[in-house]
Structures are given as C-alpha cells and as structure tokens.
Design an enzyme around this catalytic site. Structure first.
Site, PDB file in Angstrom:
ATOM      1  N   HIS A 106       0.844  -1.572   0.360  1.00 20.16           N
ATOM      2  CA  HIS A 106      -0.318  -0.108   0.365  1.00 20.16           C
ATOM      3  C   HIS A 106       1.133   1.142   0.084  1.00 20.16           C
ATOM      4  O   HIS A 106       2.444   1.009   0.675  1.00 20.16           O
ATOM      5  CB  HIS A 106      -0.855   0.040   1.401  1.00 20.16           C
ATOM      6  CG  HIS A 106      -1.636   1.162   1.163  1.00 20.16           C
ATOM      7  ND1 HIS A 106      -2.173   1.977   0.362  1.00 20.16           N
ATOM      8  CD2 HIS A 106      -2.280   1.952   2.104  1.00 20.16           C
ATOM      9  CE1 HIS A 106      -3.500   2.680   0.559  1.00 20.16           C
ATOM     10  NE2 HIS A 106      -3.136   2.763   1.469  1.00 20.16           N
ATOM     11  N   GLU A 229     -29.098  -9.404   3.604  1.00 18.62           N
ATOM     12  CA  GLU A 229     -29.759  -9.911   2.098  1.00 18.62           C
ATOM     13  C   GLU A 229     -28.338  -8.867   1.433  1.00 18.62           C
ATOM     14  O   GLU A 229     -28.161  -9.303   0.071  1.00 18.62           O
ATOM     15  CB  GLU A 229     -30.839  -9.373   2.086  1.00 18.62           C
ATOM     16  CG  GLU A 229     -32.013 -10.176   2.454  1.00 18.62           C
ATOM     17  CD  GLU A 229     -33.047 -10.394   2.100  1.00 18.62           C
ATOM     18  OE1 GLU A 229     -32.819  -9.260   1.339  1.00 18.62           O
ATOM     19  OE2 GLU A 229     -34.545 -10.831   2.230  1.00 18.62           O
TER      20      GLU A 229
END
EC number: 1.1.1.86
Length: 335
Positions: A106, A229
């Site tokens: 990174h 969900e």
C-alpha cells in the site's frame, strides 16, 4: 492499461536472494508462504510476540526487523500503515544498503512522505487486491488474485522486473498485475474505503435499519432487509457486475433500483464524495490519521465503541446464532 501475466515475469530473479517479510499478519503470512512455495528464500522480521511465534510455528526463520533487513536483498513492509514509519526509522533505515529493494503493498507512507528511502535503493509496490487469507487460499488452489504494481524509485534499473518477479512468487501474475503509481493506488484505495466500501456502505446500512425501526418495524426484520441480504446482492455484483445483479433479482426489485437509487445517492452525495476525494488528494485525511495515532486514538476509540453498541450490532449477533452455516470468528482479526 498495462497488465502483466506469467510470461512477463521471471521469479528466477529472486533465486539466490533473500526476501524479508516485515510483519506476519494477514498479508504477511500469505505472501511469505506463497513465496516459499515458489522456491524463494524467505525470512520474517517481527518483534517478539504472537506473530513471532506463529511465523516460527509455520517454519520460517524469524528474527528482529533490523536483522531481517540486513539479511535480505528484498524487504517487503507489511506492517499496518500507522506502524510503518516508526519501525522504518527505528529498525529499517539504518540497515538499508545500496541495491536493495524496499517493497510495499500500500502506498500510504511513501505517497504522504512518512517514509523517505535513500536514493540508492529501489522502491516499489506489489498490492494484491484481496485479503491475505484469499491470497493464500487461491494460490494453493493453483490460481492467483489480481494485483497492482508500481515503481516509485528505480535505483538499479531493474526495479519493475524484480517487483514482477515478487508478484509472480506470490501468485498474482496468474490472474494479472496492473501497472499503476503510488499516488493512484493510495488515493483510490482510501477513497474506495471511505466513500463506498466501508464508510459509504455502513452509513447506508445503518440509515436503512434506523428508518425501518423508527417507522415501527421490528429490528429483526430491518436487519434482514438492510444488512443480511446485502451479501447476496454484493456476490452477484462481484461475479458479473451490476447487469448480472439486476438480471438475477426480481423485476420489482430492479424497477425499484432504477427509480429510487438516485433519490438516496443524490447529486449532493456525489458532491460530498468529490470533497472527500479532494481531502485525500491534499493529504488532509492522512494528516488527521497520523495525528490521531500520535494522540493515542481518542476519536477512533470513542467512535469504535459507539458503533459496536449500535442496536444493529446487538440484533445481528442474536440473529446470527440462528444461522449455523455462518462461521463467525471467535476472535476479530484484521484482514
């Protein structure tokens, strides 16, 4: 867009060299083990503690960070962003020598000037675009995860070739390694985390949950509709993009997507996203995070505690007890 594959990289460039993996967390353990399986000599540099013992149990030669840097030709910094600058100053910098490569996964500390390597070492980045456990698992299955590669400083004239050799050793050239810059990787990574993947999604989930519960609906139902969900939808997008997701849901849901989505994420939301991006580009977020760590993380710790006590978390913990197929971690770990 330049993308490199197996035929573009030669892991043989690492033969006869030692790679020091500094840190043995999620990425550290995955990259170190993949490199070893690719025939690369690897040592692990960590301070005494849990990671030291885990690396030792995994069969690595484990030593202090200073000794690892002195031993290796390639030094991969895989400590958390907020620890790297201190460790670099204390144990890495004085042990670097001409012709070594300093690697990152990174670009934060290089891009924002927290680490300033000497001109006589190569500085590059190989950034797998998956958490460590997937980097390892996919490699063991004979495949690889995509990665980004960048060269910040090419002292030897071979920095890109050595970085690609490293990427091949980790398994990333099996999927494809995209060339980028430290600036592009850092700024887009931070923006994605803050505006979409972490900050954006968690704020959206909480707002939806609170809207339903404040409207008189049971928290358990709100949890299912606004958080549980979400994985089903994200998996469809992950596998085939937005079109695949919309093809897989009901027409009712798809129509609701088209007519309502832009009412939630409005033009004002996008303007705020642009302000967030500007703050990242100008180093304002980096400065804020660096100062937060120097002060002992008071804001971070307070916000973390408040979020953990949100009703959404309490309800979710109870509902997940009903779902035997979900294997919740016994201990929370950084991926």
């Amino acid at each position: 867009m330049k993308t490199y594959y197996e035929q573009d990289a030669n892991v043989g460039l690492l033969q006869g060299k030692t790679v020091a993996v500094i840190g043995y967390g999620s990425q550290g353990h995955a990259q170190a083990q993949n490199l070893r399986d690719s025939g690369v000599e690897v040592v692990v540099g960590v301070r005494p503690g849990k990671s030291f013992e885990v690396a030792k149990a995994d069969g690595f030669k484990v030593m202090s960070v200073s000794e690892a840097v002195r031993t290796a030709q390639v030094v991969q910094m895989l400590l958390p962003d907020e620890q790297q600058a201190h460790v670099y100053k204390a144990e890495v910098e004085e042990n670097l020598r001409e012709g070594q490569m300093l690697l990152f996964s990174h670009g934060f500390n290089i891009h924002f000037g927290q680490i300033n390597p000497p001109s006589y070492v190569d500085v590059a980045m190989v950034a797998p675009k998956s958490p460590g456990h997937l980097v390892r698992r996919v490699f063991q299955e004979g495949n690889g995860v995509p990665a980004l590669v960048a060269v910040h400083q090419d002292a030897t004239g071979t920095a890109l070739h050595v970085a690609l050799a490293y990427a091949k050793g980790v398994g990333c050239t099996r999927a494809g390694v995209i060339e980028t810059t430290f600036q592009e990787e850092t700024e887009t990574d931070l923006f994605g985390e803050q505006a979409v993947l972490c900050g954006g999604v968690t704020a959206l989930v909480k707002a939806g949950f609170e809207t339903l519960t404040e409207g008189g609906y049971r928290p358990e139902i709100a949890y299912f509709e606004c958080l549980h969900e979400l994985k089903l939808i994200v998996d469809l997008m992950y596998e085939g993009g937005l079109t695949n997701m919309r093809h897989s849901i009901s027409d009712t849901a798809e129509f609701g997507d088209y007519v309502t989505g832009s009412r939630i994420v409005t033009d004002e939301t996008k303007k705020e996203m642009k302000r967030v991006l500007t703050e990242i580009q100008q180093g304002e977020f980096a400065k804020k995070w660096i100062l937060e760590n120097q002060a002992g993380r008071p804001t971070y710790n307070a916000m973390k505690k408040a979020e953990q006590n949100h009703q959404l978390e309490k309800v979710g913990e109870e509902l997940r007890e009903m779902m035997s197929w979900i294997h919740a971690p016994k201990e929370l770990v950084k991926k």
